[in-house]
Design an enzyme around this catalytic site. Structure first.
Site, PDB file in Angstrom:
ATOM      1  N   SER A 163      46.704  50.079  42.870  1.00 42.80           N
ATOM      2  CA  SER A 163      47.356  49.415  41.750  1.00 42.80           C
ATOM      3  C   SER A 163      47.113  50.170  40.446  1.00 42.80           C
ATOM      4  O   SER A 163      47.535  51.296  40.287  1.00 42.80           O
ATOM      5  CB  SER A 163      46.879  47.959  41.662  1.00 42.80           C
ATOM      6  OG  SER A 163      47.630  47.249  40.710  1.00 42.80           O
ATOM      7  N   ASP A 334      52.976  48.442  36.163  1.00 37.26           N
ATOM      8  CA  ASP A 334      51.772  49.178  36.503  1.00 37.26           C
ATOM      9  C   ASP A 334      52.130  50.171  37.618  1.00 37.26           C
ATOM     10  O   ASP A 334      53.272  50.172  38.105  1.00 37.26           O
ATOM     11  CB  ASP A 334      50.633  48.231  36.882  1.00 37.26           C
ATOM     12  CG  ASP A 334      50.906  47.431  38.141  1.00 37.26           C
ATOM     13  OD1 ASP A 334      52.082  47.281  38.513  1.00 37.26           O
ATOM     14  OD2 ASP A 334      49.938  46.936  38.746  1.00 37.26           O
ATOM     15  N   ASP A 336      51.882  50.579  40.807  1.00 37.85           N
ATOM     16  CA  ASP A 336      52.520  50.178  42.075  1.00 37.85           C
ATOM     17  C   ASP A 336      53.617  49.151  41.858  1.00 37.85           C
ATOM     18  O   ASP A 336      54.176  48.621  42.813  1.00 37.85           O
ATOM     19  CB  ASP A 336      51.492  49.679  43.086  1.00 37.85           C
ATOM     20  CG  ASP A 336      50.817  48.384  42.674  1.00 37.85           C
ATOM     21  OD1 ASP A 336      50.679  48.154  41.456  1.00 37.85           O
ATOM     22  OD2 ASP A 336      50.408  47.606  43.552  1.00 37.85           O
ATOM     23  N   ARG A 339      53.217  44.443  38.774  1.00 40.77           N
ATOM     24  CA  ARG A 339      52.945  43.703  37.546  1.00 40.77           C
ATOM     25  C   ARG A 339      53.878  44.181  36.434  1.00 40.77           C
ATOM     26  O   ARG A 339      54.478  45.254  36.518  1.00 40.77           O
ATOM     27  CB  ARG A 339      51.484  43.872  37.117  1.00 40.77           C
ATOM     28  CG  ARG A 339      50.514  43.401  38.180  1.00 40.77           C
ATOM     29  CD  ARG A 339      49.117  43.151  37.618  1.00 40.77           C
ATOM     30  NE  ARG A 339      48.551  44.315  36.998  1.00 40.77           N
ATOM     31  CZ  ARG A 339      47.485  44.296  36.201  1.00 40.77           C
ATOM     32  NH1 ARG A 339      46.904  43.149  35.929  1.00 40.77           N
ATOM     33  NH2 ARG A 339      47.002  45.404  35.684  1.00 40.77           N
ATOM     34  N   THR A 411      42.006  32.113  41.268  1.00 47.50           N
ATOM     35  CA  THR A 411      42.580  33.358  40.770  1.00 47.50           C
ATOM     36  C   THR A 411      43.005  34.250  41.922  1.00 47.50           C
ATOM     37  O   THR A 411      42.394  34.271  42.986  1.00 47.50           O
ATOM     38  CB  THR A 411      41.566  34.113  39.890  1.00 47.50           C
ATOM     39  OG1 THR A 411      40.393  34.365  40.657  1.00 47.50           O
ATOM     40  CG2 THR A 411      41.204  33.302  38.677  1.00 47.50           C
ATOM     41  N   GLU A 435      49.812  34.667  37.051  1.00 50.47           N
ATOM     42  CA  GLU A 435      48.435  34.736  36.594  1.00 50.47           C
ATOM     43  C   GLU A 435      48.414  35.508  35.284  1.00 50.47           C
ATOM     44  O   GLU A 435      49.257  36.381  35.053  1.00 50.47           O
ATOM     45  CB  GLU A 435      47.532  35.387  37.641  1.00 50.47           C
ATOM     46  CG  GLU A 435      47.919  36.790  38.042  1.00 50.47           C
ATOM     47  CD  GLU A 435      47.055  37.338  39.171  1.00 50.47           C
ATOM     48  OE1 GLU A 435      46.177  36.609  39.662  1.00 50.47           O
ATOM     49  OE2 GLU A 435      47.269  38.504  39.555  1.00 50.47           O
ATOM     50  N   LYS A 449      53.160  38.783  43.793  1.00 45.67           N
ATOM     51  CA  LYS A 449      53.630  39.175  42.462  1.00 45.67           C
ATOM     52  C   LYS A 449      54.552  40.385  42.560  1.00 45.67           C
ATOM     53  O   LYS A 449      54.375  41.244  43.415  1.00 45.67           O
ATOM     54  CB  LYS A 449      52.465  39.455  41.520  1.00 45.67           C
ATOM     55  CG  LYS A 449      51.495  40.527  41.921  1.00 45.67           C
ATOM     56  CD  LYS A 449      50.362  40.590  40.904  1.00 45.67           C
ATOM     57  CE  LYS A 449      49.328  41.654  41.256  1.00 45.67           C
ATOM     58  NZ  LYS A 449      48.489  41.265  42.412  1.00 45.67           N
TER      59      LYS A 449
END
Length: 627
Positions: A163, A334, A336, A339, A411, A435, A449
């Site tokens: 990530s 980001d 990968d 996000r 989380t 999140e 996500k």
């Protein structure tokens, strides 16, 4: 001067050399032995990398504590054995499949091929993406194959990615057959299976070979003996992914388009072709690229930390591009592309970087408004939005006002995705999950996500607001939402913790801070005569919640991680927890009030008071990040 290798470390060296068939990593350990580098050998060998619900993530290097070829094979063998246990009722293994994808980091393709080889060696079908892909494609492909009624059971997906971690890291993320990340106790079963399968299987070992391409020796695996079980899902799953996300394009490809320009950065990751295709699918103008960051680059040349959540440091080039091109909005994935970060140039020329709560507010408001318009006579009580427990409670306030259901989870998207899956099975319409760490899930076509479809939905929403003339900036729309549901002001950041032992020490001392027990108040650092009284406390590490009659938390206990939440009499909430992937102690403080000034004034006073009293950063040697 070299040191004599202690016996317990030499035993680990011997074990590594016995298990590791890879010449490069064998030489690495042997060189450390010849140098007498006891400290590095201890670091590499004495503690094994743990397989958890987030899979694996660590430095790429030789040794049991790192990411390397041997660890990849051992892990895949453990996962494979767990799959065997879960599919005993299937007589034909080729009807059981696994999806494998990889990002643009060093060794990602190699690790993905090694992973595929393990599953193929046991007769499972493998859908191996032949080019690097965004992480969201893997959970989508797992779910999509299972929806296809082909008679095939896609049991799992593996994405090789670290990530937003620094360039020296890599990782192994595991999804289960519902397209969600695994949750306990699956990680425990898999971890046990890994430890029972440390020796490389002979059918895998005999296919290993050395590739000297480009002068760099790299251990690869010959997959040709299993070609009849190997599928390339790249085009099919991409086409079906983009067809699936059409339903979140509320203008049906004919959006309201403003004159404002949008700049996009992939942060040296894989997102560009996928986010561009999604935005084009939605009928939106092409984004202006940040050329230096638009192609996948495993060196992450322009950023030390390729994490758009880091703020201005990570987004500087994008901001410069905006100002040069006269654009006002930045969309950033980001590396990968699971996000999404957003920043907006304000009317006065200053920049506002939206935090995860603010991006979620804008998305939730947009999705909810569009859903009501297209479903005017529906039972909205059967619609649901979900957020992690450390995220803002603005969605809870919105749900109470609008009549839909809100729920919160632990989380991590493994919890959000699996909770969404259960709601869908129970007949709910799942609209949004998020999140605060800029992870967003719009709709139900996959349940992890997704920064690609979040970017396209956000771009459509932004153009609509800008063109509509009601607001000149999205920051104004945020204010409108707050005025309607209440002002929720949050600060969230972290401290670096040099060691896990220090992190646990800080948290244990917190639990004994007041007469050997939990705190009941926080003294103000501004006014020594003032205290902030704690109304309730939830410690998920200890399975304790003082707000519940039986002191039993509504959320699952997390004995292997740290998380304590304080709820104050003035409505403030504060959570302190460890990061699941990095050496960080994270904190979140949120205040709320219908009066904006009161909410922000309280936040400014109570946040430093909480941090100083509970964590004692200087005394404990906690390191604050440098912006």
């Amino acid at each position: 001067m070299s040191q004599t290798i202690p016996q317990h470390i030499q035993q680990l060296v011997d074990q590594w050399l016995e298990l590791d068939p890879f010449e490069v990593t064998r030489k690495d350990i042997q060189n450390l032995v010849q140098q007498g580098n006891v400290a590095e050998l201890e670091k590499r060998l004495c503690k094994r990398i743990e397989f958890g619900t987030a899979g694996l993530r660590s430095l790429m290097a030789a040794g049991f504590s790192c990411m390397n070829e041997l660890i990849i094979l051992q892990t895949s063998q453990g996962v494979c054995k767990y799959i065997e246990e879960c599919t005993k009722d299937v007589s034909d293994r080729s009807k059981v499949s696994v999806v494998v994808g990889y990002d643009g980091r060093h060794h990602s393709k190699q690790y993905a091929n090694l992973t595929a080889g393990v599953f193929l060696s046991k007769g499972y079908t493998v859908h191996l993406f032949r080019t690097m892909v965004c992480t969201p494609f893997v959970p989508f492909a797992v779910s999509n194959i299972n929806r296809s009624n082909s008679g095939e059971r896609c049991i799992a997906g593996v994405m090789v990615t670290a990530s937003h971690n620094p360039k020296q890291d890599n990782g192994y993320k595991l999804y289960w057959e519902n397209g969600c990340q695994i949750i306990p106790p699956q990680d425990e079963y898999i971890s046990a299976a890994i430890m029972q399968n440390l020796s490389i299987w002979e059918e895998v070992r005999k296919q290993l070979k050395t590739d000297g391409n480009g002068g760099d020796e790299e251990q690869v695996i010959d997959l040709s003996p299993w070609s009849h079980l190997l599928q390339d899902p790249t085009k099919t799953q991409a086409d079906e992914y983009f067809e699936a996300i059409r339903k979140y394009n509320y203008s049906n490809g004919k959006p309201v388009i403003s004159d404002e320009k949008i700049v996009y950065t992939a942060m040296h990751g894989v997102g560009t072709p996928f986010t561009y295709r999604a935005i084009d699918l939605y009928g939106l103008p092409k984004c202006i690229p940040v050329e230096e960051q638009i192609e996948a680059d495993p060196e992450f040349t322009t950023v030390k930390y390729p994490n758009p959540e880091e703020g201005k440091g990570a987004l500087k080039l994008a901001m410069d591009k905006c100002e040069k091109e006269g654009a006002i909005l930045i969309l950033a994935n980001d590396p990968d592309a699971d996000r999404l970060a957003v920043a907006e140039r304000q009317v006065d020329g200053s920049w506002r970087i939206f935090n995860g709560n603010e991006i979620a507010m804008l998305l939730a408001d947009w999705v909810w408004t569009q859903y009501k318009t297209s479903h005017p006579n529906e039972d909205y009580a059967k619609c649901v939005m979900i957020a992690s427990t450390v995220s803002s409670k603005i969605l809870r306030a919105m749900a109470a006002h609008e009549g839909f259901k809100f729920d919160e989870t632990l989380t991590g998207f493994k919890w959000i995705g699996n909770r969404a899956d259960q709601y869908i099975k129970d007949g709910y319409t799942f609209l949004l999950g998020y999140e605060v760490e800029i992870g967003f899930l719009v709709g139900d076509c996959s349940l992890d996500k997704d920064g690609v479809r979040a970017a396209s939905v956000f771009a459509e929403m932004a153009h609509s607001h800008y063109k509509g003339g009601v607001v000149k900036r999205l920051s104004e729309q945020i204010e409108n939402i707050y005025k309607k549901y209440g002002f929720f002001a949050m600060k969230t950041r972290y401290f670096f913790t040099p060691s896990t032992d220090l992190l646990h020490k800080v948290m244990e001392e917190l639990r004994k801070i007041e007469n050997g027990g939990y705190p009941t108040f926080i003294p103000s650092i501004r006014d020594s005569s003032k205290h902030f009284k704690i109304a309730s406390l939830r410690d998920l590490t200890k399975d304790y919640d003082s707000a519940q009659k039986d002191n039993k938390p509504l959320l699952p206990a997390t004995p292997t991680s740290q998380m304590i939440t304080f709820t104050f009499e003035n409505g403030t909430s504060a959570t302190i927890r460890n990061s699941g992937t990095e050496p960080k102690l994270k904190w979140y403080v949120e205040t709320n009030d219908m009066d904006k000034q009161k909410a922000f004034d309280l936040l400014e006073e109570i946040t430093p008071s909480i941090l100083e009293y509970l964590l004692k950063p200087k005394e404990n040697g906690l390191v604050a990040p440098q912006d």
